[in-house]
Each structure stands twice: as structure tokens, then as C-alpha cells.
Design a protein around this motif. Structure first.
Motif, mmCIF file in Angstrom:
data_model
loop_
_atom_site.group_PDB
_atom_site.id
_atom_site.type_symbol
_atom_site.label_atom_id
_atom_site.label_comp_id
_atom_site.label_asym_id
_atom_site.label_seq_id
_atom_site.Cartn_x
_atom_site.Cartn_y
_atom_site.Cartn_z
ATOM 1 N N GLY A 1 0.837 -1.200 0.000
ATOM 2 C CA GLY A 1 0.000 0.000 0.000
ATOM 3 C C GLY A 1 0.867 1.243 0.000
ATOM 4 O O GLY A 1 2.044 1.188 -0.342
ATOM 5 N N MET A 2 0.284 2.353 0.386
ATOM 6 C CA MET A 2 1.024 3.613 0.431
ATOM 7 C C MET A 2 2.065 3.555 1.542
ATOM 8 O O MET A 2 1.753 3.232 2.690
ATOM 9 C CB MET A 2 0.071 4.783 0.657
ATOM 10 C CG MET A 2 -0.888 5.041 -0.491
ATOM 11 S SD MET A 2 -0.094 5.620 -2.011
ATOM 12 C CE MET A 2 0.283 7.316 -1.588
ATOM 13 N N ARG A 3 3.297 3.854 1.171
ATOM 14 C CA ARG A 3 4.381 3.988 2.134
ATOM 15 C C ARG A 3 5.129 5.271 1.796
ATOM 16 O O ARG A 3 4.634 6.103 1.033
ATOM 17 C CB ARG A 3 5.282 2.747 2.093
ATOM 18 C CG ARG A 3 4.541 1.472 2.478
ATOM 19 C CD ARG A 3 5.472 0.361 2.940
ATOM 20 N NE ARG A 3 6.629 0.152 2.115
ATOM 21 C CZ ARG A 3 6.763 -0.811 1.207
ATOM 22 N NH1 ARG A 3 5.754 -1.643 0.971
ATOM 23 N NH2 ARG A 3 7.862 -0.946 0.519
ATOM 24 N N CYS A 4 6.315 5.470 2.337
ATOM 25 C CA CYS A 4 6.982 6.776 2.238
ATOM 26 C C CYS A 4 7.264 7.223 0.809
ATOM 27 O O CYS A 4 7.091 8.400 0.478
ATOM 28 C CB CYS A 4 8.251 6.812 3.077
ATOM 29 S SG CYS A 4 9.585 5.724 2.499
ATOM 30 N N ALA A 5 7.694 6.318 -0.070
ATOM 31 C CA ALA A 5 8.051 6.714 -1.437
ATOM 32 C C ALA A 5 6.821 7.161 -2.220
ATOM 33 O O ALA A 5 6.813 8.231 -2.836
ATOM 34 C CB ALA A 5 8.755 5.564 -2.155
ATOM 35 N N ALA A 6 5.768 6.345 -2.197
ATOM 36 C CA ALA A 6 4.538 6.709 -2.908
ATOM 37 C C ALA A 6 3.922 7.966 -2.311
ATOM 38 O O ALA A 6 3.397 8.821 -3.036
ATOM 39 C CB ALA A 6 3.546 5.554 -2.854
ATOM 40 N N ALA A 7 3.999 8.107 -0.999
ATOM 41 C CA ALA A 7 3.434 9.275 -0.331
ATOM 42 C C ALA A 7 4.188 10.555 -0.704
ATOM 43 O O ALA A 7 3.578 11.617 -0.871
ATOM 44 C CB ALA A 7 3.444 9.076 1.180
ATOM 45 N N CYS A 8 5.506 10.470 -0.857
ATOM 46 C CA CYS A 8 6.289 11.639 -1.274
ATOM 47 C C CYS A 8 5.931 12.015 -2.713
ATOM 48 O O CYS A 8 5.784 13.201 -3.039
ATOM 49 C CB CYS A 8 7.783 11.360 -1.140
ATOM 50 S SG CYS A 8 8.811 12.800 -1.515
ATOM 51 N N TYR A 9 5.781 11.016 -3.562
ATOM 52 C CA TYR A 9 5.333 11.279 -4.937
ATOM 53 C C TYR A 9 3.992 12.010 -4.917
ATOM 54 O O TYR A 9 3.776 12.961 -5.672
ATOM 55 C CB TYR A 9 5.210 9.974 -5.720
ATOM 56 C CG TYR A 9 4.750 10.180 -7.144
ATOM 57 C CD1 TYR A 9 5.669 10.287 -8.182
ATOM 58 C CD2 TYR A 9 3.392 10.295 -7.458
ATOM 59 C CE1 TYR A 9 5.250 10.496 -9.494
ATOM 60 C CE2 TYR A 9 2.967 10.513 -8.756
ATOM 61 C CZ TYR A 9 3.901 10.613 -9.777
ATOM 62 O OH TYR A 9 3.484 10.841 -11.063
ATOM 63 N N HIS A 10 3.084 11.557 -4.046
ATOM 64 C CA HIS A 10 1.762 12.174 -3.923
ATOM 65 C C HIS A 10 1.889 13.665 -3.577
ATOM 66 O O HIS A 10 1.223 14.512 -4.181
ATOM 67 C CB HIS A 10 0.952 11.432 -2.857
ATOM 68 C CG HIS A 10 -0.504 11.766 -2.864
ATOM 69 N ND1 HIS A 10 -1.337 11.417 -1.836
ATOM 70 C CD2 HIS A 10 -1.279 12.429 -3.756
ATOM 71 C CE1 HIS A 10 -2.564 11.833 -2.096
ATOM 72 N NE2 HIS A 10 -2.553 12.456 -3.258
ATOM 73 N N LEU A 11 2.770 13.997 -2.628
ATOM 74 C CA LEU A 11 2.982 15.406 -2.265
ATOM 75 C C LEU A 11 3.506 16.201 -3.458
ATOM 76 O O LEU A 11 3.057 17.327 -3.720
ATOM 77 C CB LEU A 11 3.965 15.512 -1.098
ATOM 78 C CG LEU A 11 3.510 14.966 0.257
ATOM 79 C CD1 LEU A 11 4.626 15.117 1.289
ATOM 80 C CD2 LEU A 11 2.240 15.663 0.740
ATOM 81 N N LEU A 12 4.460 15.636 -4.193
ATOM 82 C CA LEU A 12 5.018 16.331 -5.358
ATOM 83 C C LEU A 12 3.962 16.584 -6.428
ATOM 84 O O LEU A 12 4.008 17.591 -7.138
ATOM 85 C CB LEU A 12 6.175 15.521 -5.948
ATOM 86 C CG LEU A 12 7.455 15.464 -5.106
ATOM 87 C CD1 LEU A 12 8.424 14.445 -5.678
ATOM 88 C CD2 LEU A 12 8.105 16.837 -5.002
ATOM 89 N N SER A 13 2.983 15.692 -6.521
ATOM 90 C CA SER A 13 1.929 15.880 -7.528
ATOM 91 C C SER A 13 1.054 17.081 -7.202
ATOM 92 O O SER A 13 0.512 17.716 -8.103
ATOM 93 C CB SER A 13 1.079 14.611 -7.661
ATOM 94 O OG SER A 13 0.229 14.423 -6.539
ATOM 95 N N PHE A 14 0.928 17.424 -5.935
ATOM 96 C CA PHE A 14 0.152 18.606 -5.550
ATOM 97 C C PHE A 14 0.778 19.888 -6.088
ATOM 98 O O PHE A 14 0.092 20.878 -6.335
ATOM 99 C CB PHE A 14 0.020 18.721 -4.030
ATOM 100 C CG PHE A 14 -0.847 17.668 -3.398
ATOM 101 C CD1 PHE A 14 -1.996 17.214 -4.021
ATOM 102 C CD2 PHE A 14 -0.506 17.131 -2.167
ATOM 103 C CE1 PHE A 14 -2.801 16.246 -3.430
ATOM 104 C CE2 PHE A 14 -1.309 16.167 -1.565
ATOM 105 C CZ PHE A 14 -2.455 15.720 -2.195
ATOM 106 N N ALA A 15 2.107 19.869 -6.244
ATOM 107 C CA ALA A 15 2.819 21.045 -6.770
ATOM 108 C C ALA A 15 3.018 20.947 -8.282
ATOM 109 O O ALA A 15 3.756 21.745 -8.856
ATOM 110 C CB ALA A 15 4.165 21.189 -6.064
ATOM 111 N N ASP A 16 2.386 19.971 -8.911
ATOM 112 C CA ASP A 16 2.517 19.746 -10.357
ATOM 113 C C ASP A 16 3.953 19.444 -10.778
ATOM 114 O O ASP A 16 4.338 19.680 -11.918
ATOM 115 C CB ASP A 16 1.973 20.940 -11.160
ATOM 116 C CG ASP A 16 0.468 21.116 -10.981
ATOM 117 O OD1 ASP A 16 -0.222 20.084 -10.840
ATOM 118 O OD2 ASP A 16 -0.007 22.260 -10.967
#
Length: 196
Positions: free
Chosen positions: A132-147
Motif C-alpha cells: 500500500g502507500m508507504r513513504c516513497a509513494a506518499a512523497c510522490y503524492h505530495l510532489l503531484s500537488f505542486a505539479d
């Protein structure tokens, strides 16, 4: 609540900057070479990833309780804001192998990230699970908020960035194409570190 207070106090500083930088903070996975060294969760494929969003504020995703194989049996994870010193002491190791990727963004991009991420500090948006979601996927998710990265579904983020090396290699390619700055530090010789 302390993390939320720090986050809110820094928002005016961030929004008044002419240019901004997001920094992906990476601790490489490793395994001990000797019995006096600790075993880390994930071994060489483990490690940890966070995103610096303020002068000394690293946002990262951690377990919120029980971590099982699937989302159904795992507790909701937590996003934290830690100082850089706290973040780099995640595994209680004095000398870690690290990488920092500096991503230039506009103030508007950073504000989009902050606005979208703020609710995550109050309540985690998804379970922290092995599959499931762990640190790497979660960091990617944050970066997507900033496009900085494109939007993906949770399942796509989970499988594309299953462990830190996957996100690291993806960001290295982006850095090469977009001329982002990268800095690295070697880790302790007492441990066998993950490679790129």
C-alpha cells in the motif's frame, strides 16, 4: 498538533518568497555488516523519503499503528513534519547514506502543495501497508500537488513507487532532464547500502 502549529506559522514565510525550492530528502536502505549494527525495516530496499517544505521542515509519511500486508488490515498512516535532524535520525544511525534532490518551483506551486497537504497533518488520508502507500509513494503524492509529478491513482503510486529506490531512480531521470541539483553523502562503512 505541534506539527500543525509549525506548519501554519511557516505559511506566511513560504508565500512571500520570490522563488522556492522543494527538496526530496532520501535515506538509503541498508543492512548491517556486523552484529553491533541495527537491522532496519526493509533492509537494503528500505530507507526513508520525505519532502522539505520549509527551512527546517521535512514532511514524511510513517505508520500510524499496525502495518499489515494489505490496506484492509492496516491502520491509517500519519504525515509528520520533522526537523532535518529528526528526519535523518529515523533509523538511529549517526552516518547515513543520503541524497537530496532540489526541485525549483514557483510560489504558486508551493502554495498548492501546502493547501492540499494541510489536511493530511490532521488526519492521514490512507492506511500505511506493506502492499500500500508507504513513504516513497506518499512523497510522490505530495510532489503531484505542486505539479512536479503527474497525478496518479493510489494504486498506481503504490505499484510504481513500491520502495524508495523506485522513486529515487525516477527522480534522478527527471533531475537529469530538468537540470535539478542533486547532493549525496556516503554512509557508514559498517553497513551495506542500497545502490542506484
Amino acid at each position: 498538533m505541534k506539527s500543525l502549529a509549525i506548519f501554519l506559522a511557516l505559511v506566511p514565510f513560504w508565500t512571500n518568497s520570490q522563488t522556492d525550492t522543494l527538496v526530496v530528502e532520501i535515506i538509503y536502505g541498508s543492512k548491517p555488516k556486523s552484529v553491533d549494527e541495527r537491522y532496519w525495516f526493509g533492509g537494503k530496499l528500505g530507507g526513508h523519503i520525505g519532502l522539505t517544505i520549509g527551512k527546517d521542515s521535512v514532511m514524511h509519511f510513517v505508520p500510524g499503528g499496525r502495518v499489515a500486508a494489505t490496506n484492509i488490515n492496516s491502520d491509517t498512516g500519519r504525515y509528520l513534519i520533522s526537523s532535518k535532524k529528526q528526519f535523518y535520525r529515523t533509523f538511529y544511525c549517526d552516518t547515513t547514506k543520503t541524497c537530496r534532490i532540489f526541485i525549483p518551483v514557483t510560489p504558486v506551486q508551493k502554495q498548492q502543495l501546502l493547501k492540499s497537504a494541510l489536511p493530511f497533518l490532521k488526519e492521514g488520508p490512507y492506511p500505511y501497508a506493506f502492499f500500500g502507500m508507504r513513504c516513497a509513494a506518499a512523497c510522490y503524492h505530495l510532489l503531484s500537488f505542486a505539479d512536479v509529478t503527474k497525478d496518479r491513482s493510489k494504486s498506481a503510486m503504490t505499484w510504481k513507487f513500491f520502495y524508495p529506490r523506485k522513486l529515487r531512480k525516477f527522480l534522478f531521470k527527471e533531475a537529469e532532464a530538468k537540470e535539478w541539483k542533486i547532493t549525496t553523502t556516503p554512509g557508514s562503512s559498517k553497513r551495506k547500502w542500497d545502490h542506484d
